[in-house]
Design a protein around this motif. Structure first.
Motif, PDB file in Angstrom:
ATOM      1  N   ILE A  85      35.246 -65.537  -2.413  1.00 50.85           N
ATOM      2  CA  ILE A  85      36.215 -64.920  -1.950  1.00 50.85           C
ATOM      3  C   ILE A  85      35.968 -64.169  -0.585  1.00 50.85           C
ATOM      4  O   ILE A  85      36.713 -64.211   0.389  1.00 50.85           O
ATOM      5  N   ARG A  86      35.116 -63.419  -0.455  1.00 48.94           N
ATOM      6  CA  ARG A  86      34.583 -62.881   0.780  1.00 48.94           C
ATOM      7  C   ARG A  86      34.477 -63.708   1.985  1.00 48.94           C
ATOM      8  O   ARG A  86      34.718 -63.857   2.939  1.00 48.94           O
ATOM      9  N   GLU A  87      33.535 -64.960   1.554  1.00 47.72           N
ATOM     10  CA  GLU A  87      33.163 -65.813   2.747  1.00 47.72           C
ATOM     11  C   GLU A  87      34.356 -66.671   3.279  1.00 47.72           C
ATOM     12  O   GLU A  87      34.429 -66.942   4.068  1.00 47.72           O
ATOM     13  N   SER A  88      35.379 -67.134   2.095  1.00 49.88           N
ATOM     14  CA  SER A  88      36.452 -67.938   2.417  1.00 49.88           C
ATOM     15  C   SER A  88      37.359 -67.160   3.432  1.00 49.88           C
ATOM     16  O   SER A  88      37.756 -67.498   4.178  1.00 49.88           O
TER      17      SER A  88
ATOM     18  N   LEU B  31      41.784 -65.448  -0.936  1.00 55.91           N
ATOM     19  CA  LEU B  31      41.623 -66.019  -2.475  1.00 55.91           C
ATOM     20  C   LEU B  31      41.764 -64.979  -3.564  1.00 55.91           C
ATOM     21  O   LEU B  31      40.979 -63.830  -3.235  1.00 55.91           O
ATOM     22  N   THR B  32      41.995 -65.330  -4.792  1.00 55.12           N
ATOM     23  CA  THR B  32      41.837 -64.278  -5.833  1.00 55.12           C
ATOM     24  C   THR B  32      41.200 -65.085  -7.017  1.00 55.12           C
ATOM     25  O   THR B  32      40.734 -66.193  -6.835  1.00 55.12           O
TER      26      THR B  32
ATOM     27  N   SER C  93      42.033 -66.051  -9.690  1.00 55.84           N
ATOM     28  CA  SER C  93      42.829 -67.099 -10.452  1.00 55.84           C
ATOM     29  C   SER C  93      42.900 -68.317  -9.904  1.00 55.84           C
ATOM     30  O   SER C  93      43.436 -69.330  -9.998  1.00 55.84           O
ATOM     31  N   ASP C  94      42.470 -68.317  -8.399  1.00 54.36           N
ATOM     32  CA  ASP C  94      42.718 -69.444  -7.490  1.00 54.36           C
ATOM     33  C   ASP C  94      41.408 -70.529  -7.646  1.00 54.36           C
ATOM     34  O   ASP C  94      41.582 -71.557  -7.344  1.00 54.36           O
ATOM     35  N   LEU C  95      40.581 -69.745  -8.321  1.00 53.19           N
ATOM     36  CA  LEU C  95      39.267 -70.668  -8.451  1.00 53.19           C
ATOM     37  C   LEU C  95      39.052 -71.165  -9.732  1.00 53.19           C
ATOM     38  O   LEU C  95      39.267 -70.419 -10.756  1.00 53.19           O
ATOM     39  N   THR C  96      38.428 -72.496  -9.720  1.00 55.08           N
ATOM     40  CA  THR C  96      37.963 -73.276 -10.912  1.00 55.08           C
ATOM     41  C   THR C  96      36.353 -73.300 -10.594  1.00 55.08           C
ATOM     42  O   THR C  96      36.014 -74.236  -9.459  1.00 55.08           O
ATOM     43  N   TYR C  97      35.697 -73.214 -11.616  1.00 57.05           N
ATOM     44  CA  TYR C  97      34.305 -73.422 -11.547  1.00 57.05           C
ATOM     45  C   TYR C  97      34.138 -75.164 -11.703  1.00 57.05           C
ATOM     46  O   TYR C  97      34.589 -75.770 -12.679  1.00 57.05           O
ATOM     47  N   LEU C  98      33.438 -75.692 -10.836  1.00 56.00           N
ATOM     48  CA  LEU C  98      32.920 -76.968 -10.734  1.00 56.00           C
ATOM     49  C   LEU C  98      31.631 -77.298 -11.340  1.00 56.00           C
ATOM     50  O   LEU C  98      31.319 -78.144 -12.308  1.00 56.00           O
ATOM     51  N   GLY C  99      30.682 -76.386 -10.898  1.00 57.56           N
ATOM     52  CA  GLY C  99      29.195 -76.651 -11.426  1.00 57.56           C
ATOM     53  C   GLY C  99      28.224 -76.001 -10.551  1.00 57.56           C
ATOM     54  O   GLY C  99      28.526 -75.051  -9.607  1.00 57.56           O
ATOM     55  N   GLU C 100      26.811 -76.174 -10.907  1.00 55.67           N
ATOM     56  CA  GLU C 100      25.738 -75.891 -10.144  1.00 55.67           C
ATOM     57  C   GLU C 100      24.938 -76.991  -9.714  1.00 55.67           C
ATOM     58  O   GLU C 100      24.956 -77.931 -10.253  1.00 55.67           O
ATOM     59  N   HIS C 101      24.271 -76.690  -8.433  1.00 56.02           N
ATOM     60  CA  HIS C 101      23.311 -77.695  -7.993  1.00 56.02           C
ATOM     61  C   HIS C 101      22.275 -77.153  -7.110  1.00 56.02           C
ATOM     62  O   HIS C 101      22.444 -76.100  -6.613  1.00 56.02           O
ATOM     63  N   GLU C 102      21.259 -77.769  -7.229  1.00 56.37           N
ATOM     64  CA  GLU C 102      19.915 -77.283  -6.482  1.00 56.37           C
ATOM     65  C   GLU C 102      19.558 -78.417  -5.714  1.00 56.37           C
ATOM     66  O   GLU C 102      19.318 -79.314  -6.159  1.00 56.37           O
ATOM     67  N   THR C 103      19.173 -78.078  -4.484  1.00 57.40           N
ATOM     68  CA  THR C 103      18.781 -79.072  -3.432  1.00 57.40           C
ATOM     69  C   THR C 103      17.832 -78.406  -2.368  1.00 57.40           C
ATOM     70  O   THR C 103      17.710 -77.196  -1.956  1.00 57.40           O
ATOM     71  N   GLN C 104      17.327 -79.171  -1.279  1.00 58.12           N
ATOM     72  CA  GLN C 104      16.636 -78.899   0.023  1.00 58.12           C
ATOM     73  C   GLN C 104      17.588 -78.285   0.944  1.00 58.12           C
ATOM     74  O   GLN C 104      18.887 -78.882   1.104  1.00 58.12           O
TER      75      GLN C 104
END
Length: 143
Positions: free
Chosen positions: A49-52, A60-61, A63-74
Motif C-alpha cells: 500500500i505504501r510503495e504503490s 490501495l486498501t 480489500s484491493d489486494l489478493t495474495y499471489l505467493g512468495e518467491h526467492e531469487t537473486q
C-alpha cells in the motif's frame, strides 16, 4: 550473502496488461513494491500500500489486494543479495494514470505483444511472467 525482504504488487489494468517500473540507475523493469520496514513493524500488505502510493500514486486498501505467493531469487541490482518477495495482485477496473515519483525513472504496461522488448527483474520474470502469460492465454480476446 545479504537477504532482502520485499513486498510487491502485480497491477493489472482492465485489459490484463501488467504494470512494471524501472528504477533510476537500473536496466530492469520490476513490480511496484519495495523493502518491508520491519523496524516499524510494517507487514507485507502495508508495504504494498505504501510503495504503490509513493512510486506511482495509486491508493490501495487491504480489500484491493489478493495474495499471489512468495518467491526467492537473486537481486538484479544488488550483488550477493537474495530477494525474498511476497507478491499480491491488484485488478484495476478502470484505466489508471500512473504518476511516477521517488526513485522511478519510467513505467511500461506489458502485454503479450511487447513484453519481450523489456528486461524484467528476476522476481517478475521467474514468478509473475509465467502466471501472467497463462492468464492472458485464456483472455487473449481482450487485447
Amino acid at each position: 550473502m545479504k537477504h532482502l525482504y520485499i513486498a510487491s504488487t502485480v497491477i493489472l489494468n482492465p485489459k490484463n496488461e501488467l504494470l512494471l517500473v524501472r528504477k533510476k540507475g537500473s536496466n530492469y523493469f520490476q513490480l511496484v513494491g519495495g523493502k518491508i520496514q520491519k523496524e516499524e513493524e510494517e507487514n507485507e500488505i502495508d508495504t504494498v500500500i505504501r510503495e504503490s502510493f509513493e512510486e506511482i500514486g495509486l491508493q490501495l486498501t487491504y480489500s484491493d489486494l489478493t495474495y499471489l505467493g512468495e518467491h526467492e531469487t537473486q537481486a538484479v541490482n544488488e550483488a550477493e543479495t537474495q530477494v525474498h518477495g511476497s507478491i499480491f495482485i491488484v485488478q484495476l477496473t478502470e484505466d489508471f494514470e500512473v504518476k511516477i515519483a521517488n526513485e522511478i525513472e519510467e513505467f511500461a504496461w506489458m502485454n503479450p505483444q511487447n513484453y519481450k522488448n523489456y528486461s524484467w527483474a528476476h522476481l517478475a520474470e521467474e514468478f509473475v511472467q509465467p502466471w501472467w502469460l497463462q492468464l492472458n492465454s485464456v483472455n487473449l480476446g481482450s487485447f
